[in-house]
Design a protein around this motif. Sequence first.
Motif, PDB file in Angstrom:
ATOM      1  N   MET A 116       0.821  -1.201   0.000  1.00  0.00           N
ATOM      2  CA  MET A 116       0.000   0.000   0.000  1.00  0.00           C
ATOM      3  C   MET A 116       0.857   1.254   0.000  1.00  0.00           C
ATOM      4  N   LEU A 122      -6.073   1.475  -7.897  1.00  0.00           N
ATOM      5  CA  LEU A 122      -7.285   0.656  -7.963  1.00  0.00           C
ATOM      6  C   LEU A 122      -8.061   1.063  -9.206  1.00  0.00           C
ATOM      7  N   ARG A 127     -13.888   1.715  -7.720  1.00  0.00           N
ATOM      8  CA  ARG A 127     -13.836   2.691  -6.635  1.00  0.00           C
ATOM      9  C   ARG A 127     -15.179   2.881  -5.944  1.00  0.00           C
ATOM     10  N   ASN A 157      -8.507   3.177   2.018  1.00  0.00           N
ATOM     11  CA  ASN A 157      -7.470   4.089   1.540  1.00  0.00           C
ATOM     12  C   ASN A 157      -7.362   4.026   0.022  1.00  0.00           C
ATOM     13  N   ARG A 158      -7.469   2.837  -0.531  1.00  0.00           N
ATOM     14  CA  ARG A 158      -7.380   2.697  -1.987  1.00  0.00           C
ATOM     15  C   ARG A 158      -8.584   3.324  -2.685  1.00  0.00           C
ATOM     16  N   LYS A 159      -9.691   3.463  -1.966  1.00  0.00           N
ATOM     17  CA  LYS A 159     -10.873   4.101  -2.537  1.00  0.00           C
ATOM     18  C   LYS A 159     -10.892   5.602  -2.274  1.00  0.00           C
ATOM     19  N   ASN A 160      -9.833   6.110  -1.609  1.00  0.00           N
ATOM     20  CA  ASN A 160      -9.655   7.548  -1.385  1.00  0.00           C
ATOM     21  C   ASN A 160     -10.788   8.191  -0.581  1.00  0.00           C
TER      22      ASN A 160
END
Length: 248
Positions: A116, A122, A127, A157-160
């Motif tokens: 990460m 992603l 998302r 976190n990867r989806k902001n």
Amino acid sequence: MGELTVLLIVVSGVVILMSSLLKGMTGFGFALLAIPFLSLIYPVKVLVPAMTIFNLITSVILLLKIRERISWYYFIPMFVASLGGIPLGIYLLDYLDEEVLRIIIGVTLTFLSLKMLSGIPLARRFRDKPVFFAGFLSGILSGSVSLGGPPLVIAMNRKNYNKDLFRGIFAWFSVFSSFFALAGFYVKGMIPSDSLRLSLYYTPLLFLGSSLGNKLAALVNAEKFKRVVVVVNVFTGVITVISAIINL
């Protein structure tokens, strides 16, 4: 659980205070920070139910302080998926060697968190999708070692998600998952009196740490926040592995 010295009681209190501070500030991380250290003092099968109680209490405290409204869409799918993982996690806690399980979890946690930090994009089409798998994996880890946070941290976190949304989703998810994990422990007869005493003794520190952490949350930059939560995962993953090897 044997008799504790004054020093161990004080150390436990400091760890629990700092863990609740982290939970109040970031929305997650209580068990992440507490378990690697406290597992050197308490048996894991005493510690895990107590940590689940602590997580439930700190999550409720956090929800009372978060003002942003969170849509059910964000946390209900993750929670439903976790219901499939919690019984499996409880089974693993009951039947697997706990130190071997913690080593596997620690290595996995460290690996995913380092990935990460290195930056893994992603695909845009994912998302807006609920993180079902992260919820399922979180349920397994919650039921087995009360470390259900890392899969959700990485997924969100990867989806902001922004900081307030992150904290709110995590708090709601933790309330539901902790409640059902405790119900599972109760049905299986896996809540020893030592777990209840541990929870009772240190509950005041949960309120103090969570309140202070919530005040500090407003001072944390959003981008730095995202990096800090992943760094915490790396740190606790390494500590989990080391402590498990020591206990073998």
